[in-house]
Motif scaffolding. Structure first.
Motif, PDB file in Angstrom:
ATOM      1  N   PRO A   9      -4.617  -7.951  -2.245  1.00 23.99           N
ATOM      2  CA  PRO A   9      -4.154  -7.208  -3.421  1.00 23.99           C
ATOM      3  C   PRO A   9      -2.721  -7.551  -3.828  1.00 23.99           C
ATOM      4  CG  PRO A   9      -5.336  -5.749  -1.947  1.00 23.99           C
ATOM      5  CD  PRO A   9      -5.264  -7.083  -1.265  1.00 23.99           C
ATOM      6  N   ALA A  13      -7.637  -3.389  -4.717  1.00 24.29           N
ATOM      7  CA  ALA A  13      -8.531  -3.666  -3.585  1.00 24.29           C
ATOM      8  C   ALA A  13      -9.982  -3.492  -4.038  1.00 24.29           C
ATOM      9  CB  ALA A  13      -8.200  -2.750  -2.413  1.00 24.29           C
ATOM     10  N   ALA A  14     -10.230  -2.415  -4.810  1.00 22.88           N
ATOM     11  CA  ALA A  14     -11.588  -2.133  -5.276  1.00 22.88           C
ATOM     12  C   ALA A  14     -12.065  -3.228  -6.242  1.00 22.88           C
ATOM     13  CB  ALA A  14     -11.625  -0.771  -5.964  1.00 22.88           C
ATOM     14  N   ARG A  15     -11.199  -3.607  -7.165  1.00 25.89           N
ATOM     15  CA  ARG A  15     -11.578  -4.625  -8.148  1.00 25.89           C
ATOM     16  C   ARG A  15     -11.815  -5.987  -7.491  1.00 25.89           C
ATOM     17  NH1 ARG A  15      -9.196  -4.606 -13.539  1.00 25.89           N
ATOM     18  NH2 ARG A  15      -9.090  -2.511 -14.353  1.00 25.89           N
ATOM     19  N   ALA A  57     -12.763  -6.474  -4.419  1.00 24.92           N
ATOM     20  CA  ALA A  57     -14.009  -6.394  -3.655  1.00 24.92           C
ATOM     21  C   ALA A  57     -15.203  -6.567  -4.595  1.00 24.92           C
ATOM     22  CB  ALA A  57     -14.091  -5.057  -2.926  1.00 24.92           C
ATOM     23  N   GLU A  58     -15.093  -5.943  -5.763  1.00 17.77           N
ATOM     24  CA  GLU A  58     -16.172  -6.029  -6.748  1.00 17.77           C
ATOM     25  C   GLU A  58     -16.350  -7.480  -7.210  1.00 17.77           C
ATOM     26  OE1 GLU A  58     -15.485  -3.339 -10.010  1.00 17.77           O
ATOM     27  OE2 GLU A  58     -16.935  -4.453 -11.242  1.00 17.77           O
ATOM     28  N   THR A  93      -4.870   0.488  -4.191  1.00 30.03           N
ATOM     29  CA  THR A  93      -6.251   0.945  -4.062  1.00 30.03           C
ATOM     30  C   THR A  93      -7.109   0.360  -5.187  1.00 30.03           C
ATOM     31  OG1 THR A  93      -5.180   3.012  -3.467  1.00 30.03           O
ATOM     32  CG2 THR A  93      -7.580   3.031  -3.541  1.00 30.03           C
ATOM     33  N   ASP A  94      -6.556   0.448  -6.379  1.00 34.18           N
ATOM     34  CA  ASP A  94      -7.270  -0.029  -7.556  1.00 34.18           C
ATOM     35  C   ASP A  94      -7.602  -1.521  -7.430  1.00 34.18           C
ATOM     36  OD1 ASP A  94      -8.210   0.099 -10.269  1.00 34.18           O
ATOM     37  OD2 ASP A  94      -6.399  -1.046 -10.806  1.00 34.18           O
ATOM     38  N   ARG A 117       0.823  -1.218   0.000  1.00 41.30           N
ATOM     39  CA  ARG A 117       0.000   0.000   0.000  1.00 41.30           C
ATOM     40  C   ARG A 117       0.853   1.263   0.000  1.00 41.30           C
ATOM     41  NH1 ARG A 117      -3.558  -2.773   3.528  1.00 41.30           N
ATOM     42  NH2 ARG A 117      -3.066  -1.560   5.370  1.00 41.30           N
ATOM     43  N   ARG A 166     -18.024  -9.520  -4.611  1.00 38.07           N
ATOM     44  CA  ARG A 166     -19.472  -9.302  -4.569  1.00 38.07           C
ATOM     45  C   ARG A 166     -20.166 -10.093  -5.668  1.00 38.07           C
ATOM     46  NH1 ARG A 166     -18.335  -4.233  -3.161  1.00 38.07           N
ATOM     47  NH2 ARG A 166     -18.373  -3.448  -5.311  1.00 38.07           N
TER      48      ARG A 166
END
Ligand code: MN
Length: 721
Positions: free
Chosen positions: A241, A200-202, A204-205, A197-198, A189, A208
């Motif tokens: 990540p 982590a977001a992907r 998480a998506e 960050t990128d 990080r 889901r």
């Protein structure tokens, strides 16, 4: 904020008979000495040692480790001393705290180079000695990474880099998966904030999107295993990540092509059931060829065990499954730290892991650890046993550029010089360790900075063989000596042959040119004529044999015109070079001075001292200065007198004050062919004291003349000053 009671509770939960008072005492002491200090976050400093101790307690380590966690920054950051800690907490804990302090004082320079980082990791381990020092250091680093936000950006980057290069791999080596993952993910990080960050977001998506799918897969596996009577803990987990990023790098693909962002884990209660479960899963879904790995039968060097497989799951999605026992899971998460845990669980685990030969060689230190663990059943005993020098065979030293070199223990500047380059070794005259001139036989220590001094005229010496440790240095020195011996023998052999041939009015060159020397060489069993001449110089073949082989059998009978050549004379001619008269560990042109205190002459037993910036000072072994000096500064010196070398010696002759005595004394020196360069006389009553300075070649000449002078009537004593 973590409180002392939390730690005490934690320790009590796994330790059958914990010394909680010791932990309390350490807490009180740490609070006292850190009083008034603040962390960069503005919190009281004490928070940090408490958290570190908490992490160690989470790893279920012994009280000494937890106490060390509380005290780990006291020597470094407060007025506390090792002695004080030893007095209050005993020598074991004092050693641990001291070990952590020493590790903290090293910052890794230029760790990005892989080899460099590897050596640095090894050095950290070597310096730690007791592996608990490493565990405390890792806990310290873990908490520092958790609170890295409060540091300045440039410090953040440096600390994160060091964590990524040194501490995360160390945790991995020690098999501490949980610590390794945390260190890596946090460091990532800070080192690549945008990517982190990128991703982590992907991730998480993706998680889901796949939520239903994960539940479906987990459900199917659990059901199938249950149907076969295998109780199992089945879970799906999202990868971190950094591990996804690393995989993307490895495969050189984008995130969309990374299939196994979600991994499945099956935990069962026996090794047999691991394989059974694998069979059931492979029957259910087709395995992807080449993706099955059996780390149960062949554990990773850090003792990690699991079955890994990838199958084509429902809806054609690839899924990655790891199957392991609870024991394997614990070892995977805690690694080495698991050995300290007071385990009450019995059986169920995998057998003792074996390391492959290659791994064993590469991770010798870890193997040692595993072996210790196997030999002792009581973890407490293990603790005692493990206080070994894990890297007893190696030291790690820095080059002037800051690169690290691994050397065998006991290695000297000469070994280091040859490790840098043969040329450096061939011409080294001295070494500087941490800026100080040291003798060539000096033994290097962990963390030393070593610089080699060279001179184009210097060459290896036989004496070096008595102290070098590396086979490389040994081989190179031997090779040089062989070449040098050959060269000298050849030179002497040529002179001898030349001399003897001259008696017949012949020259050597004619025979060399005609190939007759080569032929003679072969006749006598040598490869070349040069080899034959060298053998003559060496004394293996006599000049007469050589002549007999070269000259025609029915030729004129040799008529010696000159006395037979004297080997010593020729040796002297070949070797005639003015020098300092002393050979320093075999080096020719080291700056040499003689101690004024003892004023040695050739023949005296001598020893040299390295004097900073002033080369080597030579004293007699009996000199008082020798007894006073430190052993490390001593170097071996030998007399190496060439030509008409002279040393000036001060003598005191005490005698009766009678006329003509000085003249008689002077005559004695004259007869011994010794010059008197200075003389003074003092008289006191009946006695006269003559102080003389004379130039002598060696001890034999000196003691001879001293005996002569002593015999002169009226002389009472003769002594060297
Ligand atoms: Mn700390």
């Amino acid at each position: 904020m973590l409180r002392l009671n939390d730690i005490l509770d934690r320790v009590a939960s796994y330790h059958p008979d914990p010394d909680l008072d010791l932990i309390k005492k350490a807490y009180v002491y740490s609070a006292k000495v850190h009083q008034g200090q603040l962390r960069k976050s503005g919190e009281p400093y004490l928070v940090h040692p408490l958290e570190v101790a908490g992490i160690l307690a989470e790893l279920k380590l012994d009280e000494a480790s937890v106490v060390t966690g509380l005290l780990h920054d006291t020597i470094e950051d407060t007025l506390a001393t090792k002695e004080e800690i030893a007095g209050l907490f005993g020598p074991e804990i004092a050693d641990l705290v001291d070990g952590v302090t020493k590790l903290s004082q090293f910052t890794a320079a230029n760790t990005q180079e892989e080899k460099q980082a590897e050596n640095f990791r090894k050095m950290v381990v070597a310096m730690a000695k007791d592996i608990r020092v490493l565990l405390v250091k890792l806990a310290d680093r873990t908490h520092n990474m958790r609170t890295l936000d409060h540091m300045k950006p440039e410090s953040q980057e440096r600390i994160a880099r060091e964590t990524m290069d040194i501490y995360a791999p160390l945790a991995n080596r020690l098999g501490m998966q949980a610590v390794k993952t945390e260190l890596e993910e946090v460091a990532f990080r800070y080192l690549r904030p945008a990517d982190a960050t990128d991703l982590a977001a992907r991730i998480a998506e993706r998680a889901r999107e796949k939520e239903k799918f994960v539940a479906e897969v987990v459900g199917i596996i659990r059901q199938r295993l249950e149907a076969q009577g295998i109780p199992a803990d089945v879970s799906g987990r999202v990868k971190h990540p950094y591990s996804v990023w690393r995989k993307m790098r490895q495969l050189d693909v984008g995130f969309d092509l990374i299939q196994d962002v979600i991994g499945f884990r099956v935990i069962v209660d026996s090794v047999a059931r691991c394989y059974e479960s694998l069979g059931i899963i492979h029957a259910l879904w087709k395995p992807v060829p080449g993706r099955f790995k059996d780390y149960v039968a062949i554990p990773k060097p850090n003792r990690y065990q699991s079955l890994h497989t990838t199958v084509v799951g429902p809806h054609g999605d690839r899924i990655e499954v790891q199957i392991r026992t609870e024991e394997m899971h614990r070892v995977a998460e805690e690694g080495v730290a698991a050995h300290w845990a007071y385990k009450e669980r019995g059986g169920g685990g995998g057998g003792a892991p074996e390391l492959s030969a290659k791994d064993a060689a590469e991770f010798g230190w870890l193997r040692q650890l595993v072996e210790f663990q196997r030999e002792v059943d009581d973890p407490r005993e293990f603790l005692e046993t493990v206080k070994v020098d894990l890297f007893s065979d190696e030291v790690f030293v820095f080059t002037p550029k800051g690169d690290l070199k691994a050397m065998p223990r006991g290695a000297t500047p000469v070994d280091f010089a040859f490790a840098i380059h043969s040329e450096v070794g061939q011409h080294c005259v001295g070494g500087k360790v941490n800026g100080k001139l040291v003798p060539l036989r000096h033994q290097l220590k962990n963390g030393d900075s070593v610089e080699i001094l060279t001179s184009p005229h210097a060459h290896p010496s036989k004496d070096w063989l008595s102290f070098v440790k590396t086979s490389r240095a040994q081989a190179r020195i031997r090779q040089y000596i062989r070449q040098e011996e050959h060269r000298r023998s050849l030179e002497i052999g040529r002179e001898l042959a030349e001399r003897d041939l001259r008696r017949y009015g012949l020259g050597l060159s004619r025979f060399v040119r005609s190939g007759e020397i080569d032929a003679a060489g072969q006749k006598l069993g040598y490869r070349t004529g040069d080899d034959l001449l060298a053998a003559v110089g060496y004394g293996k073949v006599s000049p007469a044999q050589l002549l007999a082989a070269v000259l025609p059998v029915d030729g004129p009978a040799p008529q010696p015109e000159a006395p037979p050549s004297r080997l010593t004379e020729i040796f002297r001619k070949v070797a005639r070079r003015a020098g300092s008269g002393v050979r320093v560990s075999g080096v020719d042109d080291m700056l040499v001075r003689y101690g004024k205190c003892c004023n040695p002459v050739p023949g005296d037993r001598i020893v040299g001292f390295v004097t900073r910036g002033r080369g080597v000072t030579v004293h007699t072994v009996a000199c008082e200065k020798v007894l006073e000096s430190s052993v490390e500064r001593r170097v071996d010196v030998t007399w190496d007198v060439k030509g008409d070398f002279k040393r000036s010696v001060a003598l005191r002759v005490v005698g009766l004050d009678r006329p003509g005595l000085l003249a008689t004394i002077s005559k004695a020196f004259g007869e011994a062919a010794i010059n008197i360069s200075q003389a003074s006389v003092k008289t006191a009553g009946e006695r006269a004291v003559f102080d003389l300075e004379v130039a002598v070649g060696d001890l034999k000449q000196l003691t001879g003349v001293m005996r002569d002078v002593e015999r002169i009537p009226g002389v009472q004593s003769v002594a060297r000053l």
